[in-house]
Design a protein around this motif. Sequence first.
Motif, PDB file in Angstrom:
ATOM      1  N   THR A  76       0.837  -1.206   0.000  1.00  0.00           N
ATOM      2  CA  THR A  76       0.000   0.000   0.000  1.00  0.00           C
ATOM      3  C   THR A  76       0.868   1.250   0.000  1.00  0.00           C
ATOM      4  O   THR A  76       0.576   2.233  -0.707  1.00  0.00           O
ATOM      5  CB  THR A  76      -0.928  -0.002   1.227  1.00  0.00           C
ATOM      6  OG1 THR A  76      -1.779  -1.151   1.171  1.00  0.00           O
ATOM      7  CG2 THR A  76      -1.788   1.249   1.264  1.00  0.00           C
ATOM      8  N   ASP A  77       1.951   1.241   0.780  1.00  0.00           N
ATOM      9  CA  ASP A  77       2.875   2.371   0.808  1.00  0.00           C
ATOM     10  C   ASP A  77       3.531   2.581  -0.559  1.00  0.00           C
ATOM     11  O   ASP A  77       3.716   3.719  -1.000  1.00  0.00           O
ATOM     12  CB  ASP A  77       3.955   2.144   1.865  1.00  0.00           C
ATOM     13  CG  ASP A  77       3.427   2.244   3.281  1.00  0.00           C
ATOM     14  OD1 ASP A  77       2.346   2.840   3.475  1.00  0.00           O
ATOM     15  OD2 ASP A  77       4.087   1.711   4.201  1.00  0.00           O
ATOM     16  N   LEU A  78       3.891   1.494  -1.234  1.00  0.00           N
ATOM     17  CA  LEU A  78       4.477   1.610  -2.571  1.00  0.00           C
ATOM     18  C   LEU A  78       3.502   2.231  -3.553  1.00  0.00           C
ATOM     19  O   LEU A  78       3.894   3.054  -4.395  1.00  0.00           O
ATOM     20  CB  LEU A  78       4.920   0.235  -3.071  1.00  0.00           C
ATOM     21  CG  LEU A  78       6.243  -0.297  -2.525  1.00  0.00           C
ATOM     22  CD1 LEU A  78       6.375  -1.792  -2.772  1.00  0.00           C
ATOM     23  CD2 LEU A  78       7.415   0.450  -3.159  1.00  0.00           C
ATOM     24  N   ALA A  79       2.240   1.837  -3.463  1.00  0.00           N
ATOM     25  CA  ALA A  79       1.226   2.412  -4.357  1.00  0.00           C
ATOM     26  C   ALA A  79       1.109   3.920  -4.132  1.00  0.00           C
ATOM     27  O   ALA A  79       0.930   4.695  -5.083  1.00  0.00           O
ATOM     28  CB  ALA A  79      -0.117   1.730  -4.141  1.00  0.00           C
ATOM     29  N   LEU A  80       1.236   4.351  -2.883  1.00  0.00           N
ATOM     30  CA  LEU A  80       1.210   5.774  -2.562  1.00  0.00           C
ATOM     31  C   LEU A  80       2.470   6.460  -3.087  1.00  0.00           C
ATOM     32  O   LEU A  80       2.402   7.516  -3.736  1.00  0.00           O
ATOM     33  CB  LEU A  80       1.110   5.949  -1.045  1.00  0.00           C
ATOM     34  CG  LEU A  80       1.181   7.373  -0.508  1.00  0.00           C
ATOM     35  CD1 LEU A  80      -0.115   8.123  -0.840  1.00  0.00           C
ATOM     36  CD2 LEU A  80       1.411   7.346   1.006  1.00  0.00           C
ATOM     37  N   PHE A  81       3.615   5.867  -2.826  1.00  0.00           N
ATOM     38  CA  PHE A  81       4.913   6.429  -3.204  1.00  0.00           C
ATOM     39  C   PHE A  81       5.027   6.628  -4.708  1.00  0.00           C
ATOM     40  O   PHE A  81       5.518   7.649  -5.194  1.00  0.00           O
ATOM     41  CB  PHE A  81       5.999   5.485  -2.691  1.00  0.00           C
ATOM     42  CG  PHE A  81       7.413   5.929  -2.945  1.00  0.00           C
ATOM     43  CD1 PHE A  81       7.814   7.240  -2.736  1.00  0.00           C
ATOM     44  CD2 PHE A  81       8.373   5.011  -3.348  1.00  0.00           C
ATOM     45  CE1 PHE A  81       9.131   7.638  -2.943  1.00  0.00           C
ATOM     46  CE2 PHE A  81       9.681   5.391  -3.556  1.00  0.00           C
ATOM     47  CZ  PHE A  81      10.066   6.708  -3.361  1.00  0.00           C
ATOM     48  N   MET A  82       4.548   5.636  -5.476  1.00  0.00           N
ATOM     49  CA  MET A  82       4.715   5.654  -6.915  1.00  0.00           C
ATOM     50  C   MET A  82       3.433   6.035  -7.653  1.00  0.00           C
ATOM     51  O   MET A  82       3.400   6.017  -8.871  1.00  0.00           O
ATOM     52  CB  MET A  82       5.244   4.288  -7.374  1.00  0.00           C
ATOM     53  CG  MET A  82       6.604   3.970  -6.766  1.00  0.00           C
ATOM     54  SD  MET A  82       7.183   2.261  -7.001  1.00  0.00           S
ATOM     55  CE  MET A  82       7.524   2.254  -8.744  1.00  0.00           C
ATOM     56  N   ASN A  83       2.394   6.386  -6.903  1.00  0.00           N
ATOM     57  CA  ASN A  83       1.111   6.806  -7.463  1.00  0.00           C
ATOM     58  C   ASN A  83       0.565   5.770  -8.439  1.00  0.00           C
ATOM     59  O   ASN A  83       0.355   6.039  -9.621  1.00  0.00           O
ATOM     60  CB  ASN A  83       1.212   8.173  -8.142  1.00  0.00           C
ATOM     61  CG  ASN A  83      -0.151   8.804  -8.337  1.00  0.00           C
ATOM     62  OD1 ASN A  83      -1.077   8.550  -7.583  1.00  0.00           O
ATOM     63  ND2 ASN A  83      -0.277   9.635  -9.366  1.00  0.00           N
TER      64      ASN A  83
END
Length: 419
Positions: A76-83
């Motif tokens: 989930t954090d990666l999805a936020l980080f990389m949009n």
Amino acid sequence: MIQDNPALIAAIRDRFAHVDSCPFQGERIFFENAGGALTLKKVVETSGFYAAIPDNPGRINPAGQGTQDVINRAKTDLALFMNAPSGQFFAGESGTELLFRLIRTACVNAPEGGKVIGSSIEHPATRSAARRWAGISRLDYVNVPHCDATGLVTAEDYAALMTPHVAVATILHASPVTGMGMDVAAISKAIRAVAPDCMIIVDGIQHAAHGQMDLDAYDVDGYVISPYKVFSRHGYGIAWISDRLSSAPHDMLIDAPATGWEFGTRDTGSFATVSDVVAYFDWLGGEVSSETEPRKRIEAAGRAIHVYEAHLTNAMINGTGNLPGLRDMDHVKILAGEDNPAREGLVSIVVDGMDSPDVVETLNRQGIRTHTRKADHYSGNVLTPLGLPDCIRISLCHYNTEGEVAKLLVAVKELAAQG
């Protein structure tokens, strides 16, 4: 901005391990960030914690469920980080291994008579995979030449060689030799204008540490990073793939979920340290902006990093204080031009009369860590057309300082007497 805030620079540097000294060498300046960035102290702490846990993620016990929650949170954090509002993230052996895997899957599923397109500026992680699997899959490989003078390949360069038969495309986001960043969104748009169903895979390994990523804007099917180059640790890579690539036939266990791409037991620590990296960008964004939403703070951090690293590379090229810059030193030549707005925290040079390994060793004896790039299977695609057997790569990140740049300039200026 970072360059106007000494207290913030100190706070940034305090979050990284070995920022000004090496346990093997002692005091040193780290200008070898393209080879692997410094590691967040929090990443070191997190790695040690999860290395001691014996339970497998997902097992029906408190540790198994707890570690699986950590992995899910990291994705989930990666999805936020990389949009990335869709698609999935998974880990592999390394960024290179993941690029091979994504490109292999795209090629073997390409229609008969299809083509694979890529550029001559690319790292061999994509060039080697694309050429190998194009051959095995009986696809024509189309090479897009980059500009030797600028170290860039553009959307127009791709468009000139595009046909509707292109089924797979590879793009390099930033070069670890020239330091130049490519306009991924524009290149992707040029590809899809001619071949809308093309599978597009991006090597984001060099770019990740130098600014924000925006997968939603790129319209691609795969994007790969190596966390050790973006403040985490060695030993794994992270890939994002679109829903379309997720569902394509691929290597998997018999009767496993159709969109599953992970093999074997996950390393909880590797995912947990990705969350540490995302939290760091979130923190930095809060320091350089008044944004309250996490994604907005991450974007603000990316902008601030880009501006500060441009400040540092401009100081390196044009000089700082009363010190001349690299462009004003007659014994120094800068690759890809002195004035290149696409530069991302990296300056590669050659020194007249000195082999690059000798320059790197001379600087290293003075506590300035740089690196030699040779015209080999890693960098020959860039250096050979320039008639260069090697070069010196000076790569920085936003935890470096203008004072460190000044010490480098003094040392390089003194090389004139040895050349």
